[in-house]
Write a protein that holds these residues in place. Structure first.
Motif, mmCIF file in Angstrom:
data_model
loop_
_atom_site.group_PDB
_atom_site.id
_atom_site.type_symbol
_atom_site.label_atom_id
_atom_site.label_comp_id
_atom_site.label_asym_id
_atom_site.label_seq_id
_atom_site.Cartn_x
_atom_site.Cartn_y
_atom_site.Cartn_z
ATOM 1 N N THR A 1 -3.546 7.686 -2.277
ATOM 2 C CA THR A 1 -3.290 6.273 -1.970
ATOM 3 C C THR A 1 -3.402 5.412 -3.223
ATOM 4 O OG1 THR A 1 -5.607 5.907 -1.387
ATOM 5 C CG2 THR A 1 -4.104 6.502 0.392
ATOM 6 N N LEU A 2 -2.635 4.333 -3.252
ATOM 7 C CA LEU A 2 -2.721 3.365 -4.355
ATOM 8 C C LEU A 2 -2.221 2.012 -3.888
ATOM 9 C CD1 LEU A 2 0.409 2.994 -5.939
ATOM 10 C CD2 LEU A 2 -0.048 5.449 -6.052
ATOM 11 N N ARG A 3 -2.655 0.974 -4.598
ATOM 12 C CA ARG A 3 -2.221 -0.396 -4.306
ATOM 13 C C ARG A 3 -1.387 -0.917 -5.451
ATOM 14 N NH1 ARG A 3 -6.081 -5.584 -4.692
ATOM 15 N NH2 ARG A 3 -5.284 -5.396 -6.828
ATOM 16 N N PHE B 1 -1.417 0.361 -12.013
ATOM 17 C CA PHE B 1 -1.663 0.156 -10.587
ATOM 18 C C PHE B 1 -3.137 0.430 -10.336
ATOM 19 C CE2 PHE B 1 -0.659 4.668 -11.015
ATOM 20 C CZ PHE B 1 -1.668 5.269 -10.270
ATOM 21 N N LEU C 1 -2.735 7.887 -12.778
ATOM 22 C CA LEU C 1 -2.903 6.622 -13.502
ATOM 23 C C LEU C 1 -2.764 6.761 -15.018
ATOM 24 C CD1 LEU C 1 -3.483 3.599 -13.518
ATOM 25 C CD2 LEU C 1 -5.938 4.132 -13.407
ATOM 26 N N PRO D 1 -5.723 2.805 -8.199
ATOM 27 C CA PRO D 1 -5.908 3.924 -7.275
ATOM 28 C C PRO D 1 -6.614 3.479 -6.000
ATOM 29 C CG PRO D 1 -6.495 4.558 -9.508
ATOM 30 C CD PRO D 1 -6.304 3.081 -9.528
ATOM 31 N N GLY D 2 -6.219 4.066 -4.883
ATOM 32 C CA GLY D 2 -6.750 3.631 -3.601
ATOM 33 C C GLY D 2 -8.223 3.917 -3.396
ATOM 34 N N ALA E 1 -3.726 9.949 -7.011
ATOM 35 C CA ALA E 1 -3.426 8.683 -7.687
ATOM 36 C C ALA E 1 -4.266 8.490 -8.945
ATOM 37 C CB ALA E 1 -3.644 7.518 -6.726
ATOM 38 N N GLU E 2 -5.519 8.932 -8.907
ATOM 39 C CA GLU E 2 -6.363 8.743 -10.089
ATOM 40 C C GLU E 2 -5.871 9.613 -11.242
ATOM 41 O OE1 GLU E 2 -11.001 7.728 -10.823
ATOM 42 O OE2 GLU E 2 -10.560 9.362 -9.437
ATOM 43 N N TRP F 1 0.855 -1.191 0.000
ATOM 44 C CA TRP F 1 0.000 0.000 0.000
ATOM 45 C C TRP F 1 0.885 1.233 0.000
ATOM 46 C CZ3 TRP F 1 -4.785 0.976 -1.159
ATOM 47 C CH2 TRP F 1 -5.486 2.059 -0.624
#
Length: 399
Positions: free
Chosen positions: A373-375, A358, A348, A360-361, A344-345, A335
């Motif tokens: 956040t992102l995973r 990836f 991307l 986005p969280g 994050a979006e 994470w």
């Protein structure tokens, strides 16, 4: 990358349940990630080169060439093959919980278990408490069942027990859905003290606990943790699966439930699909009978450990200063919390242009999501690809 719900067919309006259920962003990202120039850090699929193709072929051959051939091609019992249930119960019992084969229900993958639990325990509009963030496909399952997912504030060790109790009482919640070990998406693990505190809070609130445990077998370092259910066996449903340790294509999940819930869950399963594939169950049992699952899991750890380390090293080197990373002892995910000002979006599309994917969280939150956040997953790429993917991600973050 905007994710939209599926469009209804002309003249065939969708149900309100389906119209409100968001398509999985991971599914859509994986379609993009299939392009050869993309290094995918998006999916949580197990590495295909860990699949024991010869062993599974031999198991299916043994079933279809032996005395169980006709039984393998026939309808079966809803609860599942007794021999398979006994072997899976013995495996689950290694995590501090007394389990017998009769305690288990075989499901068509662990994802089905979420739908069965929703059908058996909850009514339309009921609240399910979830971690913040949590597994996005669980959120989908709860949406489809017309349930309301309410997030419990969480820290590095999992959900806050006092908040769990307070929110459960305020919302009249019946169920809390948790992933205590190598959580998806964060990779974090609840320590012993937190598990005991969660069990106590659940007892005070009268909550059923749903312990989703797909990753605990994928320990890369450290000591095994007892299941959360070991602290509250009378109120905890445990979901495990062979998807991450053997093959997701088998679609073999299994649920251990307290005695009061076994009958209702079996009725829900019967209504859903009668039973899980007979031939897949018998082949899985034959494979487990002829292979040491512990040795197989040790080989999986040796496969994934250098990949985790390569991705962590690359992220530390290339992501912006001030980035926070989880350092999981197992599972498939890391994470990432980017510094203030990063979205994050928005990153991307730039990442995809640079050849890395990836998730986005925002898709893992039941409520408001932090933008940075992102995973990322280290499951399917090589160590070299993971280091390169981290460099591409760093460049995308820089603009």
């Amino acid at each position: 990358m905007a994710i939209s719900p599926p469009a209804p067919l002309a003249g065939a309006p969708l149900s309100d349940r389906l119209a409100a259920t968001q398509s999985s962003p991971v599914r859509e990202l994986l379609q993009i990630a299939m392009r050869p120039e993309i290094i995918s850090l998006a999916g949580g699929l197990p590495a295909p080169d860990t699949f024991d193709v010869p062993g599974l072929r031999a198991a299916f051959d043994e079933v279809l060439a032996g005395p169980d051939a006709i039984r393998a091609l026939q309808y079966s019992t809803t609860e599942g093959d007794p021999a398979l249930r006994d072997r899976l119960a013995a495996f689950m019992a290694k995590r501090g919980l007394e389990v017998a084969g009769d305690d288990l229900l075989i499901t068509t993958g662990s994802q089905q278990a979420l739908g069965l639990i929703a059908s058996a325990l909850l009514n339309q509009g009921d609240v399910v408490l979830v971690e913040d963030p949590t597994y996005l496909a669980a959120l989908q399952a709860f949406q489809l069942a017309d349930l309301r997912a309410v997030a419990v504030p969480s820290d590095d060790f999992g959900p806050d027990p006092d908040a769990l109790l307070e929110i459960a009482r305020r919302e009249g919640a019946k169920v809390a859905y948790l992933i205590p070990t190598f959580q998806n998406p964060t990779g974090r693990t609840m320590p012993h003290e937190r598990r005991a505190a969660i069990a106590e809070a659940a007892a005070q609130a009268g909550l059923w606990l749903v312990e989703d445990d797909p990753y605990s077998a994928l320990r890369l370092e450290g000591e095994d943790a007892d299941l959360l259910a070991a602290y509250a066996p009378e109120r905890t449903i445990v979901i495990q699966t062979l998807s991450k340790v053997l093959s997701p294509g088998l679609r073999i999940g299994y649920v251990r439930a307290p005695q009061a819930l076994r009958g209702p869950l079996a009725v829900a399963k019967q209504a859903a699909d009668l039973h899980t594939s007979t031939i897949a169950q018998l082949a899985a049992e034959r494979w487990l009978a002829t292979h040491d699952l512990s040795d197989h899991i040790a080989a999986l750890a040796a496969h994934y450990r250098p990949r985790r380390d390569a991705l962590l090293d690359g992220l530390r080197e290339h992501l912006p200063a001030g980035t926070k990373l989880t350092e999981p002892e197992g599972g498939l995910f890391i994470w990432v919390e980017l510094p203030e000002g990063h979205d994050a979006e928005a990153i991307l599309p730039r990442a995809l242009d640079r050849g890395v994917a990836f998730v986005p969280g925002k898709y893992f939150y039941a409520g408001e999501a932090p933008r940075g956040t992102l995973r990322v997953s280290f499951a399917t790429a090589t160590p070299e690809e993971l280091r390169e993917g981290a460099a591409r991600l760093g460049a995308a973050c820089a603009g």
